[in-house]
Write an enzyme that holds these catalytic residues in place. Structure first.
Site, PDB file in Angstrom:
ATOM      1  CG  PHE A 113      -2.043   1.004   1.102  1.00 49.27           C
ATOM      2  CD1 PHE A 113      -3.041   0.832   0.157  1.00 49.27           C
ATOM      3  CD2 PHE A 113      -2.085   2.119   1.922  1.00 49.27           C
ATOM      4  CE1 PHE A 113      -4.069   1.753   0.027  1.00 49.27           C
ATOM      5  CE2 PHE A 113      -3.109   3.044   1.799  1.00 49.27           C
ATOM      6  CZ  PHE A 113      -4.103   2.865   0.850  1.00 49.27           C
ATOM      7  CG  ASP A 184      -0.138  -3.386   6.230  1.00 48.41           C
ATOM      8  OD1 ASP A 184      -1.238  -3.817   6.657  1.00 48.41           O
ATOM      9  OD2 ASP A 184       0.017  -2.217   5.837  1.00 48.41           O
ATOM     10  CE1 TYR A 209      -9.680   1.039   6.593  1.00 41.89           C
ATOM     11  CE2 TYR A 209      -8.652   1.792   8.617  1.00 41.89           C
ATOM     12  CZ  TYR A 209      -8.606   1.606   7.242  1.00 41.89           C
ATOM     13  OH  TYR A 209      -7.491   1.982   6.547  1.00 41.89           O
ATOM     14  CE  LYS A 210      -7.964  -1.955   4.534  1.00 41.52           C
ATOM     15  NZ  LYS A 210      -8.565  -0.975   3.623  1.00 41.52           N
ATOM     16  NE  ARG A 356     -10.235  -2.738  -3.455  1.00 46.57           N
ATOM     17  CZ  ARG A 356      -9.661  -2.202  -2.383  1.00 46.57           C
ATOM     18  NH1 ARG A 356      -8.440  -2.571  -2.033  1.00 46.57           N
ATOM     19  NH2 ARG A 356     -10.277  -1.291  -1.672  1.00 46.57           N
TER      20      ARG A 356
END
Length: 397
Positions: A113, A184, A209-210, A356
């Site tokens: 990321f 990560d 939060y995912k 996605r």
């Protein structure tokens, strides 16, 4: 055995929505509403500052951290909550570098990321000690693992394509060359089985939060392997990471273990909501989550490729080589995604041309997948994306 029909009832699902974006922001757990009201009104509202003791806010980060630890294969007392993922990346990388002081190379990859790479580059510039950040293609990482490398910093699951690194293999290769690892888990925690202790990972970080459904901006976590817990001097020596915060010493003295990775005042309301969200994981088997995720994503790929020939698979074909998301290349991917969202099927877009879709078995089932593909087929094959209102780029894609 995990009942996904039951877990689905634990979430607020808006009418007419098929949500395939839990890999970016998880759905709202119904329990979060009640917990937020309790913390805001009954605790903050009535107890005021007494809440730190009467509701034990001070130790909420520890309690939540241990619940997250179970989902990432980490022992009790090795994970700490708080701050954002960017802060935790900074802490982990700085600590890892301090454990390998004679080396000057950091290896990541181009699938990481961008924020992780920005932080690494910023830290390199700040330290000004001749560090080099190498960013090869994901499949070239292994060729750079040698005795010059201080830290291997990778995101286990690529945020764009879902390509998954083999954590256990790469960690073993790194350790054989004396390299410290930082993983990560932003697209791993709650999506795939993670075994940090078994893989002998040194540090790991992740957001909640995912797939963990903690809400927008929910606190991040950091894992420190037990053998390293008391070694690094925290790069961010915050009040809450002091060995005795309320002694108010002018000199910093790091707390024992992972406690030293606390920085500032914990976000109590956000942590409480995350704590409620984690209730949905009680009794859930991560291996069964993984099996269901693969089943759903394989169904999606088969149906999309049969019905939307203009889309090209961007994710690995082999389900064992990807996380819990599927991506397709499409020249007009942004507009097509806006058209899908307008029709109740929510995924997202990543530049330059990736559509996605995330698969979260806790609230997505086979019926949802088939309905989503039917809408996608109509949008793509009837060129419904080719309308002015779908061309305008929003701030968040």
């Amino acid at each position: 055995m995990t009942s996904f029909a039951t877990t689905k009832t634990l979430f607020h699902i808006p009418d007419g929505v098929i949500y395939l974006d839990g890999n970016s922001l998880g759905m709202l757990p119904k329990a979060a509403l009640a917990r937020a009201q309790t913390v805001i009104f009954d605790q903050w509202g009535q107890q005021l500052i007494k809440g730190w003791n009467e509701s034990d806010w001070m130790h909420l980060p520890n309690r939540v951290a241990n619940r997250v630890a179970r989902l990432i294969g980490a022992p009790v007392g090795s994970v700490m909550m708080g701050d954002t993922l960017s802060i935790k990346v900074y802490q982990a990388l700085a600590a890892a570098l301090s454990l390998n002081p004679e080396r000057r190379v950091i290896v990541s990859d181009s699938g990481n990321f961008p924020s992780d790479l920005y932080i690494a580059d910023g830290l390199v510039r700040l330290l000004d000690k001749g560090y080099t950040l190498k960013v090869p293609q994901p499949d070239e990482v292994e060729s750079l693992i040698d005795e010059s490398v201080a830290v291997l910093m990778l995101t286990e699951v690529d945020y764009r394509t879902g390509r998954k690194h083999d954590m256990q293999r790469l960690t073993a290769l790194a350790h054989a060359k004396g390299i410290i690892t930082v993983w990560d888990l932003a697209h791993s925690a709650g999506a795939i089985p993670v075994h940090l202790l078994e893989a002998q990972a040194d540090f790991a970080v992740g957001c909640t939060y995912k797939y963990l459904n903690g809400g927008p901006g929910a606190p991040a976590f950091i894992y420190v392997a037990p053998q390293h817990a008391n070694k690094p001097w925290p790069a961010l020596s915050g009040w809450m990471g002091h060995d005795a915060p309320f002694a108010f010493d002018l000199d910093y003295r790091p707390a024992q273990g992972v406690e030293r990775m606390r920085v500032g005042t914990p976000p109590i309301i956000a942590l409480a909501i995350l704590d409620a969200a984690l209730d949905a994981w009680e009794g859930v088997d991560m291996m069964e989550v993984r099996a269901s995720s693969i089943q759903l994503s394989e169904l999606f790929i088969r149906e999309v490729e049969a019905r939307c020939p203009s889309l090209t698979l961007a994710s690995p074909r082999d389900a064992t080589q990807r996380g819990s998301q599927v991506s397709f290349h499409f020249e007009h991917g942004y507009a097509a995604m806006q058209a899908l969202i307008a029709r109740g099927v929510i995924g997202d877009f990543r530049a330059p041309d990736i559509m996605r879709f995330g698969f979260t078995p806790l609230y997505i089932d086979e019926s949802d997948v088939l309905q989503a593909v039917a809408v996608l087929e109509e949008v793509i094959n009837k060129n419904l994306w080719d309308r002015p209102e779908y061309q305008k780029r929003a701030a968040v894609t």
